[in-house]
Design an enzyme around this catalytic site. Sequence first.
Site, PDB file in Angstrom:
ATOM      1  N   GLU A 261       0.818  -1.209   0.000  1.00 53.52           N
ATOM      2  CA  GLU A 261       0.000   0.000   0.000  1.00 53.52           C
ATOM      3  C   GLU A 261       0.859   1.270   0.000  1.00 53.52           C
ATOM      4  O   GLU A 261       1.789   1.381   0.814  1.00 53.52           O
ATOM      5  CB  GLU A 261      -0.950  -0.021   1.205  1.00 53.52           C
ATOM      6  CG  GLU A 261      -1.842   1.201   1.329  1.00 53.52           C
ATOM      7  CD  GLU A 261      -2.700   1.463   0.100  1.00 53.52           C
ATOM      8  OE1 GLU A 261      -3.274   0.505  -0.444  1.00 53.52           O
ATOM      9  OE2 GLU A 261      -2.787   2.627  -0.328  1.00 53.52           O
ATOM     10  N   THR A 305      -6.086   2.803  -5.372  1.00 52.55           N
ATOM     11  CA  THR A 305      -5.865   1.361  -5.238  1.00 52.55           C
ATOM     12  C   THR A 305      -6.642   0.574  -6.291  1.00 52.55           C
ATOM     13  O   THR A 305      -6.117  -0.361  -6.893  1.00 52.55           O
ATOM     14  CB  THR A 305      -6.316   0.879  -3.838  1.00 52.55           C
ATOM     15  OG1 THR A 305      -5.452   1.438  -2.868  1.00 52.55           O
ATOM     16  CG2 THR A 305      -6.258  -0.623  -3.726  1.00 52.55           C
ATOM     17  N   HIS A 421      -0.864   3.571   4.883  1.00 51.76           N
ATOM     18  CA  HIS A 421      -1.853   4.374   4.153  1.00 51.76           C
ATOM     19  C   HIS A 421      -1.947   5.750   4.792  1.00 51.76           C
ATOM     20  O   HIS A 421      -1.868   5.868   6.019  1.00 51.76           O
ATOM     21  CB  HIS A 421      -3.213   3.667   4.190  1.00 51.76           C
ATOM     22  CG  HIS A 421      -4.221   4.245   3.244  1.00 51.76           C
ATOM     23  ND1 HIS A 421      -4.845   5.449   3.474  1.00 51.76           N
ATOM     24  CD2 HIS A 421      -4.692   3.793   2.062  1.00 51.76           C
ATOM     25  CE1 HIS A 421      -5.658   5.711   2.472  1.00 51.76           C
ATOM     26  NE2 HIS A 421      -5.583   4.720   1.593  1.00 51.76           N
ATOM     27  N   ASP A 480       1.213   0.299  -5.023  1.00 52.38           N
ATOM     28  CA  ASP A 480       0.034   0.633  -5.837  1.00 52.38           C
ATOM     29  C   ASP A 480       0.048   2.070  -6.363  1.00 52.38           C
ATOM     30  O   ASP A 480      -0.397   2.330  -7.464  1.00 52.38           O
ATOM     31  CB  ASP A 480      -1.282   0.325  -5.099  1.00 52.38           C
ATOM     32  CG  ASP A 480      -1.479   1.105  -3.818  1.00 52.38           C
ATOM     33  OD1 ASP A 480      -0.502   1.641  -3.257  1.00 52.38           O
ATOM     34  OD2 ASP A 480      -2.653   1.177  -3.361  1.00 52.38           O
ATOM     35  N   HIS A 481       0.553   3.003  -5.560  1.00 51.98           N
ATOM     36  CA  HIS A 481       0.578   4.408  -5.994  1.00 51.98           C
ATOM     37  C   HIS A 481       1.417   5.212  -5.026  1.00 51.98           C
ATOM     38  O   HIS A 481       1.893   4.674  -4.013  1.00 51.98           O
ATOM     39  CB  HIS A 481      -0.836   4.992  -6.081  1.00 51.98           C
ATOM     40  CG  HIS A 481      -1.671   4.726  -4.876  1.00 51.98           C
ATOM     41  ND1 HIS A 481      -1.467   5.348  -3.672  1.00 51.98           N
ATOM     42  CD2 HIS A 481      -2.685   3.848  -4.667  1.00 51.98           C
ATOM     43  CE1 HIS A 481      -2.327   4.894  -2.786  1.00 51.98           C
ATOM     44  NE2 HIS A 481      -3.080   3.961  -3.355  1.00 51.98           N
TER      45      HIS A 481
HETATM   46  C1  GP9 Z   1      -9.125   0.397   1.128  1.00 53.77           C
HETATM   47  C2  GP9 Z   1      -7.771   0.515   0.537  1.00 53.77           C
HETATM   48  C3  GP9 Z   1      -7.371   1.942   0.310  1.00 53.77           C
HETATM   49  O1  GP9 Z   1      -9.680  -0.852   1.158  1.00 53.77           O
HETATM   50  O2  GP9 Z   1      -7.540  -0.327  -0.497  1.00 53.77           O
HETATM   51  O3  GP9 Z   1      -7.565   2.428  -0.948  1.00 53.77           O
HETATM   52  P1  GP9 Z   1      -6.845   3.774  -1.439  1.00 53.77           P
HETATM   53  O4  GP9 Z   1      -7.313   4.870  -0.531  1.00 53.77           O
HETATM   54  O5  GP9 Z   1      -5.369   3.559  -1.296  1.00 53.77           O
HETATM   55  O6  GP9 Z   1      -7.234   3.948  -2.830  1.00 53.77           O
HETATM   56 MN    MN Z   2      -3.861   2.372  -2.151  1.00 54.18          MN
END
Ligand code: GP9
Ligand code: MN
Length: 701
Positions: A261, A305, A421, A480-481
């Site tokens: 993440e 995500t 996150h 992911d980003h």
């Molecule tokens: C929530 C998680 C976060 O289930 O995958 O998503 P994001 O905020 O990173 O797009």
């Molecule tokens: Mn994410």
Amino acid sequence: MAKFLKNTVGKVNTTLGFYFLTVVLFWLKTYIAYKNEFTLGVKGPVQEFILFLNPFPTAIVLLGIALYFRGRLKYWLIIIIDALQTSWLFANILYYREFSDFMSAGVIKSSGAASNNLGTSLAQIIHATDFLVYADVVLLILLLAFKVIRIDPRPFKIRYAATLTMIGVALFAVNLGMSEHDRSDLLTRTFDNNYIVKYLGLNTYAGYSFYQTEKESATRAKASSSDMKSVLAYLKKNQADDNVKYFGKAKGKNVFVIHLESFQQFLIDYKVDGKEVTPNLNKFYHDKSTLSFDNFYHQVAQGKTSDAEMMMENSLFGLPTGSAMTQYGTSNTFQAAPAILSQKGYTTAAFHGDVASFWNRDNAYKSWGYDYFFYSSYYKEKANYSVGYGLKDKIFFKDSVKYLEQLPQPFYAKLITLTNHYPYTLDKENQTIDKTTTGDSTVDGYVQTAHYLDQSFAEFISYLKKAGLYKNSMIVLYGDHYGISNNHKAAIAQLLGKKSVTSFDLAQFQKVPFMIHSEGIKGGVNHTYGGEIDALPTMFDLLGIKNKGYVQFGTDLLSKNHNQTVAFKNGDFVSPTYTKISGTVYDSKTGKKATNMTTKQKDSVKQMQNHVTTELSLSDRVIQGDLLRFYTPKGFKKVDKSDYSYKVTKTLKSLKEIQAEKKTSVLYKNNGKSTECLYKTDAPELSSSSDSSSSSSSSSD
Ligand code: GP9
Ligand code: MN
């Protein structure tokens, strides 16, 4: 008292009184349903207040429509509108019980029964008490019929009706304002239907859903199989060959896809005060059997995500706005990695410590052909087990094992981490490295949560080694980003040891890790430029699956013909030669603005731009026009969503049954003895003896 009662009852005999009574009764039952029937994830007093408020504005406006009519008609209109709103509530209570999601206009249009088996299961899910939502409607009808409440035949002044409408609209504005303040981009980013209901209410959700569906179905209706032909023609020209040196080198192995993440490439080998932030990931990155890419970019837009997941598993881009997974994940046809692999004998499962509905995963994963989806309800929950969106990574990885070991091999398992996150908060007991000291409070915790993720990863890897899974698996890691957005330029400059950052630097800052580990392959750091769109064709190469025939916009990073122009979703791009950001071209080698370009150089930039614009728009067309419904690759069987259920009880039963049937799970091979005892974690939350054994999951769906 008697007088007060008489007065109040007397007021109900006026149009306004009757109208208010209906509004209040409707609000009350909606609020009761919110609290008892749905899991809206309300946190804190502000959200509680918004939830309390949100049935009012639309009820005031909608029931108020009746007030513009004359005589008795307005009473019956109030009843009809009330009954309609109630039916929407009723339908959603039932739908939610089965699917843990709200009914969308799309579901209604495509006949819920066909796509979701709602019809067949209705009898099983309906409770006699559900009809109580109609109690107030029936009561009001009876009160009118038996003249307990007398109809006030006087015309209701339009001026008053208009005032009520305006009050409703104003309240709605307040509701919307408070919601946007608490959760920005609520309507544009389309994260989760639960969010829309929690903040804006069930009626607004209905309007929103119908609007979205109308917009989508217009594009869908216009699309035809000839659109698909142009996509196929483009792919034929642009798809790259496999790399014979790597093709099939991980064939038949299990596949782990570990979603890191918000993890950026700059963290790899990054040190704070001489201490590595992610020593275990660094070691993995430099392992001789790990293919690591150091010019790999995330390509997400608003869907964050979910865009990453869309690219990683479909090689299709997200959309310019909103989330493709949320908007199209339920209704569209997909030919995603889990479906392709499961048709080749793999068991496929996704693991995530958040609720199932976020990014519409519970529906999209069915469309993508995931056999299993283990989400928050599958994990033991305790107050200190979660932070932010859900389960802490150490607990998440550890508690995933009891499901993982039950999957028949070979399996394809995606584990989505969560702790690293935004806003990068971590309980004191989980902090084992100092924060950075840029002074930007959202940035400084980033290395701490990344460090925590690194430790969690290491614990998981060491389990895989002990359980014998490390050798016979291909382990894929990706960020992911970005974790630190471009709004934090000063802090970014400090982290990178620069005075300031340019747009070029910020584009470079969008690099995320992409690593593929498989014992026996030739690893090393590969400098090829690529992005998330290219991940699937690359993985398929190693798994010995030909990409030709599949609609994948990326190309194999290992292929000689791989196109190294990496598209960002807004049409900007990076490549080994040139980078284009907001109309400005940079020399990728120097990072300086490209000046005095020759005609040949200009042409080459133009060609790259063309490539980027074409692939983005074709990918959008595939999703917005649902073009894959017109094309099924050879040997691929179309996914039927109704074959899948992610309900806890059903899943546990199916896992139990499949053990003896397939005889290939880790658990089965270990003579039915769990391998959970091999898992070592230093998670302080699990250290007391009562918590160290992993007990059964919560029973709710
Ligand atoms: C929530 C998680 C976060 O289930 O995958 O998503 P994001 O905020 O990173 O797009
Ligand atoms: Mn994410």
